[in-house]
Design an enzyme around this catalytic site. Structure first.
Site, PDB file in Angstrom:
ATOM      1  N   CYS A 124      32.306  39.595  37.079  1.00 53.85           N
ATOM      2  CA  CYS A 124      33.360  38.854  36.377  1.00 53.85           C
ATOM      3  C   CYS A 124      33.728  39.530  35.054  1.00 53.85           C
ATOM      4  CB  CYS A 124      32.889  37.419  36.147  1.00 53.85           C
ATOM      5  SG  CYS A 124      33.868  36.506  34.935  1.00 53.85           S
ATOM      6  N   CYS A 162      33.184  37.340  32.005  1.00 55.08           N
ATOM      7  CA  CYS A 162      31.755  37.240  31.685  1.00 55.08           C
ATOM      8  C   CYS A 162      31.301  38.459  30.891  1.00 55.08           C
ATOM      9  CB  CYS A 162      30.922  37.117  32.965  1.00 55.08           C
ATOM     10  SG  CYS A 162      31.353  35.715  34.010  1.00 55.08           S
ATOM     11  N   CYS A 176      47.555  37.474  48.712  1.00 49.02           N
ATOM     12  CA  CYS A 176      46.135  37.428  49.097  1.00 49.02           C
ATOM     13  C   CYS A 176      45.753  38.614  49.978  1.00 49.02           C
ATOM     14  CB  CYS A 176      45.848  36.105  49.819  1.00 49.02           C
ATOM     15  SG  CYS A 176      44.299  36.069  50.721  1.00 49.02           S
ATOM     16  N   CYS A 205      44.385  37.652  53.409  1.00 52.37           N
ATOM     17  CA  CYS A 205      45.465  37.218  54.301  1.00 52.37           C
ATOM     18  C   CYS A 205      46.171  38.428  54.913  1.00 52.37           C
ATOM     19  CB  CYS A 205      46.473  36.368  53.538  1.00 52.37           C
ATOM     20  SG  CYS A 205      45.768  34.897  52.734  1.00 52.37           S
TER      21      CYS A 205
END
Length: 507
Positions: free
Chosen positions: A60, A63, A405, A408
């Site tokens: 992340c 983070c 996405c 997808c």
């Protein structure tokens, strides 16, 4: 030639210097943020009356940005009296995922304040830089309400840009005072609380009042409001409702953003007026909208005024277009939306009245129904969902996707292959719906990420597909869950045979 003693003395000094340097290096490298995992989490948390835990993921970016600030804050708070403990846990680690679920972690980083050995859990809602973290946690680790003893105390505490709640009491004891502290404990991560024996210390409002009394100060609307009901639930409701502006302003001013977040987190239905706040008639819209907000205050409907320039994200979310402005849209908790476009200032209150009386039809975001829909994977939009999926009497595999996405995009050619395999089978349909451009009935389909795939059999059985994304697995799933042709035909014949009898009985 140096004597043996002097040589040993020099060796001793050099060794001492090396030891000091090593100690300094060790001190510099010391980590003040505790590292937790599933094996020690409960034990460590249970030993602390106050501990802050960051749930993070190694990949992340936010983070990684927080890490040095969090460590710096931990090093400063380590010397606080009493020390404030900061900890972290890798919530992406498989063994720690149960803890992430237990603490309702939905994104990274998420910080939680755990009190009383973990019995009380609160969201961290403070800054993300070291000095701000330190200041916020010093307040959070101290008393939930501070005593105001003088005018000077009140002036520095109340200010003119924040919401604060002050209790005025004849004495700091009794049920009213205890209930006030209970609410302060519960809401301390969102608001600042104070208490005093003398209302004369406080700015704004009648200074001769005597307690018990709650006075909420705010930087908008009437600037302060008093309350005398010390029931815990009533007091909490008063704080939450009074700290919301009559009309929340959504523009580029960052000082308004906390109220915008509070607006969208509210359980009430939400009325949102979007217009160009720089236009000639902006003042008229503001006045009429404020009048409507006052008229319907306390009726389960809250109001937001959005500047067109700052509201592009909302326009994308709701599927709105700028040529519809000025417009007002109301969204309810069950996902229903009601829209009035190209309105005039005088339209606002009458239209909201019609909505409250149930006279306004819901608005549904939908792409146009395709004029040609002959690709192997059929395109479904909100306006064709009933016809193609719900009422078609066919076995339908439906993918909910987002154009951006990656997963997808990877699934798309596989679904094409599946659809081609069923081209000669009129009872099976493979379809897709752009979930970012069309409203989805939330009571039927639970779509929380992309792609989400559902299968609806010809007889109406609905099941979510959670298998591997291969052609073979998807076809196997369809075959196991579809209504077989002969069964479907038998059902149709049975209905046809029963219909005349039913009519005859009625006659």
């Amino acid at each position: 030639m140096a004597s043996g003693g002097s040589i040993w003395f020099r060796i001793f000094v050099l060794s001492l210097i090396a030891a000091i340097s090593a100690g300094e290096s060790e001190e510099k490298e010391k980590e003040f943020v505790l590292t937790l995992d599933h094996s020690n989490f409960t034990d460590i948390v249970s030993k602390h009356d106050f501990i802050v835990v960051e749930f993070y993921a190694p990949w992340c970016g936010h983070c990684k940005k927080l890490a040095p600030e969090y460590e710096k804050a931990a090093s400063i708070l380590h010397g606080h009296d009493p020390p404030v403990v900061l900890a972290k846990i890798d919530a992406n680690e498989e063994a720690n995922k149960d803890l992430a679920t237990q603490y309702d972690i939905k994104g990274f980083p998420t910080l939680k304040i755990l009190r009383n050995g973990g019995k009380t859990i609160q969201e961290y809602k403070g800054p993300r830089e070291a000095d701000g973290i330190v200041e916020y946690l010093k307040k959070q680790s101290g008393p939930s309400s501070v005593e105001i003893k003088s005018t000077e105390d009140a002036s520095s505490f109340v200010g003119d840009k924040k919401i604060v709640i002050v209790g005025v009491f004849p004495k700091f004891s009794g049920q009213e005072f205890e209930n006030f502290l209970a609410v302060a404990d519960k809401l301390r991560s969102d608001y600042e609380f104070g208490h005093t024996l003398d209302a004369k210390h406080l700015p704004r409002g009648e200074s001769s009042v005597t307690g018990p009394l709650i006075r909420l100060f705010k930087p908008f609307d009437e600037l302060f409001v008093d309350f005398r009901d010390f029931n815990v639930d009533a007091l909490e409701k008063f704080v939450e409702e009074s700290s919301m502006p009559i009309v929340t302003l959504f523009n580029s001013d960052a000082s308004n953003h906390p109220y915008v977040i509070k607006f969208f987190n509210s359980p009430d239905a939400k009325a949102m007026l979007f217009t160009n706040l720089s236009s000639e008639d902006a003042d008229s819209f503001k006045t009429k909208y404020h009048e409507a907000a006052l008229q319907f205050k306390g009726q389960g409907l809250i109001f937001l005024l959005g500047d067109l320039e700052a509201s592009q994200g909302a326009f994308q979310y709701f599927g709105l277009k700028e040529d519809q402005v000025p417009l007002i849209i109301i969204q309810t908790n069950d996902g229903q939306k009601y829209l009035k476009q190209n309105l005039e200032p005088d339209h606002i209150t009458p239209w909201v009245t019609e909505y409250k009386e149930g006279k306004v039809l819901p608005y549904k975001k939908s792409e146009p129904v395709p004029e040609v829909n002959n690709e192997p994977v059929k395109v479904v939009v909100a306006d064709s969902l009933q016809d193609i999926v719900i009422n078609s009497g066919k076995n339908v595999l439906l993918e909910f996707y987002a154009p951006w996405c990656g997963h997808c995009k990877k699934l798309a050619p596989i679904l094409d292959e599946v659809a081609i395999s069923y081209q000669s089978d009129p009872d099976v349909v493979i379809a897709k719906l752009d979930a970012t451009a069309n409203d989805i009935p939330n009571d039927t389909f639970d779509v929380k990420g992309y792609p989400t795939v559902y299968f609806r059999s010809a007889s109406g059985q609905l099941v979510q597909y959670e298998g591997d994304r291969t052609k073979e697995d998807i076809i196997d799933f369809i075959e196991k869950n579809r209504d077989k042709d002969e069964v479907a035909h038998e059902d149709k014949d049975k209905v046809a045979q029963e219909e005349p009898a039913k009519v005859k009985d009625e006659l």
